[in-house]
Design a protein around this motif. Structure first.
Motif, PDB file in Angstrom:
ATOM      1  N   LYS A  32       0.829  -1.210   0.000  1.00  0.00           N
ATOM      2  CA  LYS A  32       0.000   0.000   0.000  1.00  0.00           C
ATOM      3  C   LYS A  32       0.865   1.262   0.000  1.00  0.00           C
ATOM      4  O   LYS A  32       0.644   2.187  -0.794  1.00  0.00           O
ATOM      5  N   GLN A  33       1.855   1.300   0.885  1.00  0.00           N
ATOM      6  CA  GLN A  33       2.704   2.486   1.011  1.00  0.00           C
ATOM      7  C   GLN A  33       3.539   2.714  -0.250  1.00  0.00           C
ATOM      8  O   GLN A  33       3.686   3.850  -0.718  1.00  0.00           O
ATOM      9  N   LEU A  34       4.096   1.640  -0.795  1.00  0.00           N
ATOM     10  CA  LEU A  34       4.939   1.770  -1.986  1.00  0.00           C
ATOM     11  C   LEU A  34       4.114   2.163  -3.209  1.00  0.00           C
ATOM     12  O   LEU A  34       4.570   2.963  -4.038  1.00  0.00           O
ATOM     13  N   THR A  35       2.915   1.625  -3.315  1.00  0.00           N
ATOM     14  CA  THR A  35       2.039   1.998  -4.430  1.00  0.00           C
ATOM     15  C   THR A  35       1.714   3.481  -4.374  1.00  0.00           C
ATOM     16  O   THR A  35       1.751   4.184  -5.398  1.00  0.00           O
ATOM     17  N   ALA A  36       1.411   3.970  -3.170  1.00  0.00           N
ATOM     18  CA  ALA A  36       1.116   5.398  -2.998  1.00  0.00           C
ATOM     19  C   ALA A  36       2.336   6.249  -3.346  1.00  0.00           C
ATOM     20  O   ALA A  36       2.216   7.303  -3.986  1.00  0.00           O
ATOM     21  N   LYS A  37       3.516   5.790  -2.932  1.00  0.00           N
ATOM     22  CA  LYS A  37       4.741   6.546  -3.209  1.00  0.00           C
ATOM     23  C   LYS A  37       5.045   6.562  -4.708  1.00  0.00           C
ATOM     24  O   LYS A  37       5.473   7.591  -5.250  1.00  0.00           O
ATOM     25  N   ILE A  38       4.801   5.449  -5.389  1.00  0.00           N
ATOM     26  CA  ILE A  38       5.024   5.399  -6.839  1.00  0.00           C
ATOM     27  C   ILE A  38       4.083   6.365  -7.549  1.00  0.00           C
ATOM     28  O   ILE A  38       4.487   7.087  -8.471  1.00  0.00           O
ATOM     29  N   ASN A  39       2.832   6.398  -7.121  1.00  0.00           N
ATOM     30  CA  ASN A  39       1.873   7.342  -7.707  1.00  0.00           C
ATOM     31  C   ASN A  39       2.327   8.782  -7.495  1.00  0.00           C
ATOM     32  O   ASN A  39       2.216   9.628  -8.388  1.00  0.00           O
ATOM     33  N   GLN A  40       2.853   9.047  -6.304  1.00  0.00           N
ATOM     34  CA  GLN A  40       3.352  10.392  -6.007  1.00  0.00           C
ATOM     35  C   GLN A  40       4.554  10.725  -6.886  1.00  0.00           C
ATOM     36  O   GLN A  40       4.654  11.832  -7.429  1.00  0.00           O
ATOM     37  N   LEU A  41       5.457   9.761  -7.039  1.00  0.00           N
ATOM     38  CA  LEU A  41       6.643   9.987  -7.867  1.00  0.00           C
ATOM     39  C   LEU A  41       6.264  10.188  -9.328  1.00  0.00           C
ATOM     40  O   LEU A  41       6.897  10.976 -10.038  1.00  0.00           O
TER      41      LEU A  41
END
Length: 375
Positions: A32-41
């Motif tokens: 969940k956290q990594l998916t959100a961070k990828i979307n942010q990036l």
């Protein structure tokens, strides 16, 4: 950064051999956290954003006119530190760091040390270099406190035995005794906290209540602890990334909503500036548009006013979360006769770190409940 995030995401999706519920929960949270961070990036790597970043990096490579060498190096160091910090933020969601070793609560060492451990470039056993300083803290602070405290004094003989065994490099015996000591202290702490939260019941009733929970995990997670421990708002939001708790999640969501609101505020600010600079618009029209845009900004920021100033109230469950994950599994391995991984100095470090954290929590709670009684 996006490549690292994607690599870690793939790693988590491929994670296997998850034996405990907490491990599955950690992996799900990592995804969940990594998916959100990828979307942010992805948003931040819009061509314009990339161009701005490149210009920033290029400008950092040459001292600005009139800027001395120290100022230049300081500026470059800050930029590099930010990049390393982002790497570390991502790497904490690696399987190695979060699930295999569960190091989210360990704070000794430099960011670079933890980054290398998270990425598998360094063994977590290198943390054993901090073992002696932990033991020194235990000897100078924890031992005198426990020895003279009516609630915890029963644990003093075992702690003395533990320190003797460690001094003799008997790491296995140290690590066999430490979980027993820690559970003893936590049960005493639990009874004391239960009494503070339910002062009418008396000490014997508090101890009897705690004794109903046969496992340490059930004591921490099932007992009806009151949410009366204050956490700094930003600390709560940060800990939500590693600890499942509604209050922590609430703080993180507020920050996320605030970030979204700030983007809208910047957009409106641009509209406001364009309105004020429009030479073809009358002053009266400019004034009306400016007032409308200002009101819109106020509506956006009003819901967040003061939210980050108030503490987030959590329960003992949040503060003791680190004891019911890898720490608990190590204890269970001990109970099942699996000693191989326990005959290591770095496991002594983990145990001394846990004891140190518990001691600091006890001091914090004694101060908290003392203030509550006065007020």
């Amino acid at each position: 950064m996006k490549a690292l995030a994607n690599k870690l995401l793939k790693e988590n999706k491929s994670a296997s051999g998850l034996r405990s519920a907490w491990e599955s929960q950690v992996i799900a949270n990592n995804i969940k956290q990594l998916t959100a961070k990828i979307n942010q990036l992805n948003k931040e790597q819009h061509p314009q954003k990339v161009e701005e970043y490149i210009e920033q990096r290029l400008s950092s490579l040459t001292p600005a006119q009139g800027q001395n060498g120290f100022e230049y190096l300081a500026r470059l160091s800050v930029l590099n530190f930010k990049e390393e910090g982002l790497q570390y933020e991502l790497a904490r969601f690696s399987v190695n760091y979060s699930q295999i070793n569960d190091l989210y609560w360990i704070n000794d060492g430099m960011v670079g040390d933890h980054l290398e451990i998270a990425l598998g470039k360094r063994s977590p056993e290198t943390l054993e270099v901090h073992c002696e300083e932990k033991l020194e803290f235990v000897t100078e602070k924890v031992w005198p406190f426990i020895l003279t405290h009516p609630v915890y004094a029963s644990a003093a003989p075992m702690l003395e035995e533990i320190t003797k065994n460690f001094a003799q490099n008997s790491y296995l015996t140290t690590n066999i005794l430490m979980p027993i000591l820690i559970e003893n202290i936590i049960r005493s702490l639990g009874a004391w906290v239960w009494l503070q939260q339910n002062p009418a019941i008396g000490w014997d009733a508090a101890k009897s209540h705690i004794a109903k929970f046969q496992s340490l995990e059930r004591l921490i997670t099932v007992a009806d602890w009151k949410e009366d421990i204050p956490l700094d708002f930003y600390t709560a939001a940060l800990e939500s990334k590693y600890i499942p708790d509604e209050k922590l999640t609430w703080a993180a969501q507020i920050l996320e909503d605030w970030d979204a609101a700030k983007i809208k505020v910047r957009e409106i600010s641009g509209q406001l500036l364009a309105t004020l600079e429009d030479k073809d618009t009358s002053d009266e029209t400019k004034k009306q548009k400016a007032l409308a845009l200002t009101e819109e900004v106020q509506k956006l920021i009003a819901p967040f006013d003061g939210l980050d100033k108030a503490p987030v109230m959590v329960s003992l469950k949040v503060k003791l979360q680190f004891l019911i994950r890898r720490f608990k599994d190590d204890r269970n391995s001990l109970l099942h006769g699996h000693f191989a991984d326990l005959d290591k100095k770095w496991k002594c470090y983990v145990n001394f770190s846990a004891l140190t954290s518990i001691y600091k929590l006890i001091i914090e709670l004694e101060s908290l409940y003392r203030k509550n009684k006065v007020s």
